[in-house]
Design an enzyme around this catalytic site. Sequence first.
Site, short mmCIF file in Angstrom:
data_model
loop_
_atom_site.label_atom_id
_atom_site.label_comp_id
_atom_site.label_asym_id
_atom_site.label_seq_id
_atom_site.Cartn_x
_atom_site.Cartn_y
_atom_site.Cartn_z
N LEU A 16 1.04 -1.36 -0.07
CA LEU A 16 -0.18 -0.07 0.06
C LEU A 16 0.91 1.17 -0.12
O LEU A 16 2.14 1.31 0.45
CB LEU A 16 -0.89 -0.11 1.24
CG LEU A 16 -2.13 -1.19 1.30
CD1 LEU A 16 -2.59 -1.16 2.45
CD2 LEU A 16 -2.86 -1.17 0.19
N CYS A 17 0.37 2.42 -0.19
CA CYS A 17 1.00 3.75 -0.51
C CYS A 17 1.64 3.66 1.09
O CYS A 17 1.20 3.64 2.27
CB CYS A 17 -0.11 4.50 -0.42
SG CYS A 17 0.56 6.22 -0.67
N PRO A 18 2.93 4.27 0.65
CA PRO A 18 3.67 4.64 -0.16
C PRO A 18 4.41 3.86 -1.03
O PRO A 18 5.17 4.15 -2.10
CB PRO A 18 4.45 5.87 0.32
CG PRO A 18 5.04 5.19 1.71
CD PRO A 18 3.86 4.42 2.20
#
Length: 70
Positions: A16-18
């Site tokens: 997931l982000c980042p």
Amino acid sequence: MTTEKSDKTLDCKGTLCPWPMVKTKEEMDKMDSGQILEVISTDPAAVPDIKAWAKRTDNIFISSKDEGEM
């Protein structure tokens, strides 16, 4: 959808982000100008993040496609 062949594929599925963006930048830093990096991600934020980064850094975002759940 593009028919251009990628020079390298980066698998970011499950991150997931980042991380998809961080890993994309790391890989791009290792590549030569004109090479194509294919990024595979399950993070819905990856496409807009990478598009924005590409625009900001004068890279070219070629295309994206949604293949549903992976």
